[in-house]
Design an enzyme around this catalytic site. Structure first.
Site, PDB file in Angstrom:
ATOM      1  N   ASP A   1      60.016   4.436  71.402  1.00  8.71           N
ATOM      2  CA  ASP A   1      58.615   4.776  71.612  1.00  8.71           C
ATOM      3  C   ASP A   1      58.000   3.740  72.551  1.00  8.71           C
ATOM      4  OD1 ASP A   1      58.118   2.490  70.072  1.00  8.71           O
ATOM      5  OD2 ASP A   1      57.564   3.630  68.280  1.00  8.71           O
ATOM      6  N   ALA A   2      56.692   3.795  72.743  1.00  9.23           N
ATOM      7  CA  ALA A   2      56.019   2.888  73.672  1.00  9.23           C
ATOM      8  C   ALA A   2      56.115   1.428  73.240  1.00  9.23           C
ATOM      9  CB  ALA A   2      54.548   3.292  73.821  1.00  9.23           C
TER      10      ALA A   2
END
Length: 144
Positions: A25-26
């Protein structure tokens, strides 16, 4: 890919995997669904390591589908981590096999995720349950 010999039980197959940016994810943490991909690869490589060609199975109208899965996420894997993904068959019937699987961080073997996965054998054309092929049944009888 390696097999670890366990003095108390069957051999455990290990597949090394590195975490890439596409897996995260980010925040650089492995997205939860990616663990399913890692486990699928380990089960597939376990099958290959026993000389079973999946393409030949497709030609014989054999396919395998995940029927049931129980997962526990224990710790987050992160970008660039090197992981070991295990596959250990622990039970089987005429139409399914169950694997115990773990995702471990390679350098310290910390558990990231563990699962029990039941894989059913189905007819590719209908999706209906069918008996495991004889070669798969023989392999499972040797290792369980």
């Amino acid at each position: 890919m390696t097999f670890l010999s366990d003095a108390l039980g069957p051999k455990v197959f290990e597949l090394p995997i590195r975490v890439y940016i596409e897996d995260t994810d980010a925040g650089g943490i492995v997205f939860h669904a990616k663990y399913l991909h890692y486990m699928e690869r380990a089960r597939t490589e376990w099958v290959r390591s026993h000389g079973v060609e999946l393409r030949a199975g497709l030609e014989d109208n054999v396919s395998y589908v995940v029927q049931r899965m129980n997962l526990h996420y224990a710790a987050p894997a992160k970008l660039d981590d090197q992981l070991l993904v295990t596959a250990e068959p622990i039970a089987s019937s005429r139409v399914w096999m169950t694997f115990r699987q773990q995702v471990l961080r390679a350098n310290d073997r910390q558990l990231m995720c563990d699962a029990e996965v039941r894989v059913a054998c189905v007819a590719l054309d209908t999706g209906k349950p069918r008996r495991l092929p004889e070669n798969m049944k023989e392999i499972l009888e040797k290792v369980i």
